[in-house]
Design a protein around this motif. Structure first.
Motif, short mmCIF file in Angstrom:
data_model
loop_
_atom_site.label_atom_id
_atom_site.label_comp_id
_atom_site.label_asym_id
_atom_site.label_seq_id
_atom_site.Cartn_x
_atom_site.Cartn_y
_atom_site.Cartn_z
N PHE A 289 0.88 -1.17 0.00
CA PHE A 289 0.00 0.00 0.00
C PHE A 289 0.93 1.22 0.00
CE2 PHE A 289 -2.33 3.29 2.27
CZ PHE A 289 -3.61 3.22 1.74
N VAL A 290 1.13 1.82 -1.18
CA VAL A 290 2.23 2.76 -1.37
C VAL A 290 1.73 4.20 -1.45
CG1 VAL A 290 4.21 3.36 -2.80
CG2 VAL A 290 3.46 0.97 -2.67
N ILE A 291 2.39 5.07 -0.69
CA ILE A 291 2.17 6.51 -0.81
C ILE A 291 3.50 7.13 -1.20
CG2 ILE A 291 1.44 8.63 0.36
CD1 ILE A 291 -0.13 6.83 2.30
N LYS A 292 3.53 7.77 -2.36
CA LYS A 292 4.76 8.37 -2.88
C LYS A 292 4.65 9.88 -2.81
CE LYS A 292 7.90 8.35 -6.84
NZ LYS A 292 8.15 7.82 -8.20
N VAL A 293 5.55 10.50 -2.06
CA VAL A 293 5.56 11.94 -1.89
C VAL A 293 6.45 12.57 -2.95
CG1 VAL A 293 6.07 13.83 -0.29
CG2 VAL A 293 5.19 11.64 0.59
N ASN A 294 5.99 13.69 -3.55
CA ASN A 294 6.78 14.30 -4.63
C ASN A 294 7.99 15.05 -4.08
OD1 ASN A 294 5.70 16.65 -3.59
ND2 ASN A 294 4.96 17.43 -5.56
N ALA A 295 8.81 15.59 -4.99
CA ALA A 295 10.12 16.12 -4.62
C ALA A 295 10.05 17.30 -3.66
CB ALA A 295 10.88 16.52 -5.89
N ASP A 296 9.02 18.15 -3.77
CA ASP A 296 8.96 19.32 -2.88
C ASP A 296 7.98 19.13 -1.72
OD1 ASP A 296 6.59 19.44 -4.22
OD2 ASP A 296 6.89 21.44 -5.07
N ASN A 297 7.56 17.88 -1.48
CA ASN A 297 6.73 17.53 -0.32
C ASN A 297 5.38 18.24 -0.31
OD1 ASN A 297 8.75 15.84 0.90
ND2 ASN A 297 9.81 17.71 1.53
N THR A 298 4.83 18.49 -1.51
CA THR A 298 3.54 19.20 -1.60
C THR A 298 2.42 18.33 -2.16
OG1 THR A 298 4.09 20.04 -3.81
CG2 THR A 298 4.66 21.43 -1.90
N GLU A 299 2.74 17.20 -2.75
CA GLU A 299 1.74 16.32 -3.33
C GLU A 299 2.13 14.87 -3.07
OE1 GLU A 299 1.22 17.08 -7.46
OE2 GLU A 299 0.41 19.10 -7.17
N ALA A 300 1.15 13.99 -3.20
CA ALA A 300 1.43 12.57 -3.01
C ALA A 300 0.53 11.75 -3.92
CB ALA A 300 1.22 12.17 -1.56
N ASN A 301 1.05 10.64 -4.38
CA ASN A 301 0.28 9.69 -5.17
C ASN A 301 0.14 8.39 -4.39
OD1 ASN A 301 0.05 11.36 -7.50
ND2 ASN A 301 2.17 10.85 -8.03
N LEU A 302 -0.99 7.74 -4.58
CA LEU A 302 -1.30 6.50 -3.86
C LEU A 302 -1.55 5.39 -4.87
CD1 LEU A 302 -2.14 4.86 -1.33
CD2 LEU A 302 -4.39 5.94 -1.51
N PHE A 303 -0.90 4.24 -4.65
CA PHE A 303 -1.15 3.10 -5.51
C PHE A 303 -0.90 1.81 -4.72
CE2 PHE A 303 3.16 4.59 -6.24
CZ PHE A 303 3.94 3.45 -6.17
N LEU A 304 -1.44 0.73 -5.22
CA LEU A 304 -1.23 -0.60 -4.64
C LEU A 304 -0.46 -1.42 -5.65
CD1 LEU A 304 -3.53 0.46 -2.78
CD2 LEU A 304 -4.45 -1.87 -2.77
N LYS A 305 0.49 -2.21 -5.16
CA LYS A 305 1.26 -3.02 -6.09
C LYS A 305 1.56 -4.39 -5.51
CE LYS A 305 5.99 -1.68 -4.81
NZ LYS A 305 7.30 -1.18 -5.30
N THR A 306 1.67 -5.33 -6.41
CA THR A 306 2.15 -6.68 -6.09
C THR A 306 3.39 -6.94 -6.94
OG1 THR A 306 0.81 -7.73 -7.82
CG2 THR A 306 -0.22 -7.46 -5.66
N LYS A 307 3.86 -8.14 -6.94
CA LYS A 307 5.03 -8.49 -7.75
C LYS A 307 4.79 -8.22 -9.22
CE LYS A 307 8.23 -12.35 -8.55
NZ LYS A 307 8.52 -13.77 -8.22
N ASN A 308 3.53 -8.39 -9.66
CA ASN A 308 3.25 -8.32 -11.09
C ASN A 308 2.30 -7.21 -11.51
OD1 ASN A 308 4.80 -10.72 -11.72
ND2 ASN A 308 3.14 -11.90 -10.79
#
Length: 325
Positions: A289-308
């Motif tokens: 359950f992944v939350i990726k924060v952008n370079a200037d810490n102002t936005e974030a993207n959320l995604f779910l991932k498995t091996k494939n």
């Protein structure tokens, strides 16, 4: 050997859309009984959310071994009742393991039992402590008939003609929050079976991706099944895949390489989207359950991932703070 005692209270949880009127109930230990009756009134604080508590003079009690409850489901128009044996050994083990308070860094333990009452006579029992809530029992009540003349005096208001209709449909009673009432008026009551769906579990763990030099501090989340976790320190370092229900809310703090603190809160998911995404990935896969924060810490993207697979979550309401302190 004398059984160890703890300080605990009881409270009630019921879905916002399905108000429950309390008739009677008890959480029963060998040396203490925590009682419920009509003074608790209408309960619909939200599934897994605790309501009020009644203070008691007893400060240390044994772990309970039984639960009994009788209540009136206003939407269904029927009473439910039941008495169940608790898995005392399991509950004792959890109380003994305890928790670490993130603020004080001291060991503590659970301090409340939350009794969940759902449609079709479903009953869930959780134990609650600082930042954590765990399901410790799931039970089935049966419907019953209680006659007004047999009811105790303080509960006879439940039998007055039109009582349920007034509570459900008259806004002056404020049974529902305005947004809940509007949702019911537009879409009707949710499926009564949704509380079984909420208990379905997937093998997932949270993961946060920060810019170089960033440090993840903690991660707190509530799940649709009413459970709650707060990961920090050792528990965050040992973060691993676990069978968990679908998350309903989450939030975390982090620091950038200059030691500035930030926070993110995902206040709500689109329920259909988040269940669809988990469902597509399946219960047999390890899910990040992944939350990726952008370079200037102002936005974030959320995604779910498995091996494939990697699937985006686009409809969640994500709030980011600026620098904190």
């Amino acid at each position: 050997m004398e059984e160890k005692k703890y300080s605990w209270l009881g409270t009630i949880s019921a879905p916002q859309e399905f108000p429950m009127e309390i008739y009677s109930g008890s959480i029963i230990a060998d040396d203490f009984t925590y009682n419920f009756d009509s003074i608790w009134g209408t309960q619909n604080t939200g599934w897994g959310n605790d309501g009020g508590t009644m203070s008691v003079s007893t400060t240390q009690m044994e772990i309970p071994h039984a639960l009994e409850f009788t209540w009136y489901s206003l939407v269904e128009g029927k009473f439910y009742t039941g008495k169940w044996k608790l898995d005392k050994e399991k509950i004792v083990k959890l109380f003994e393991e305890g928790l670490v308070d993130q603020d004080t860094h001291k060991k503590t333990t659970y301090d409340a039992f939350v009794v969940g009452l759902a449609p079709k006579g479903r009953v869930v029992l959780w134990i609650k402590g600082t930042g954590n809530q765990k399901e410790v029992g799931v039970f089935q009540a049966h419907d019953t008939i209680i006659k007004e003349e047999k009811a105790y005096d303080n509960a006879r208001y439940m039998f007055k003609e039109g009582f349920a209709d007034r509570m459900l449909n008259d806004p002056s009673y404020k049974t529902f929050k305005p947004e809940v009432r509007e949702k019911i008026q537009q879409h009707g009551y949710p499926s009564e079976d949704i509380y079984d769906v909420y208990r379905e579990k997937y093998n997932w763990k949270p993961e946060v991706i920060l810019t170089e030099g960033g440090k993840w501090i903690d991660f707190g989340f509530n799940n649709y099944n009413g459970e709650q976790e707060n990961l920090f320190g050792e528990s965050l370092n040992n973060n691993h895949y676990q069978k968990r229900a679908v998350p309903k809310f989450c939030g975390f703090y982090w620091m950038d390489k200059e030691k500035n603190r930030y926070a993110i809160w995902i206040d709500s998911f689109d329920e259909k989207e988040i269940f669809d995404v988990f469902g597509k990935l399946g219960k047999e896969e390890n899910i990040d359950f992944v939350i990726k924060v952008n370079a200037d810490n102002t936005e974030a993207n959320l995604f779910l991932k498995t091996k494939n697979q990697e699937l985006p979550v686009t409809k969640a309401k994500i709030r980011l703070s600026g620098k904190i302190g």
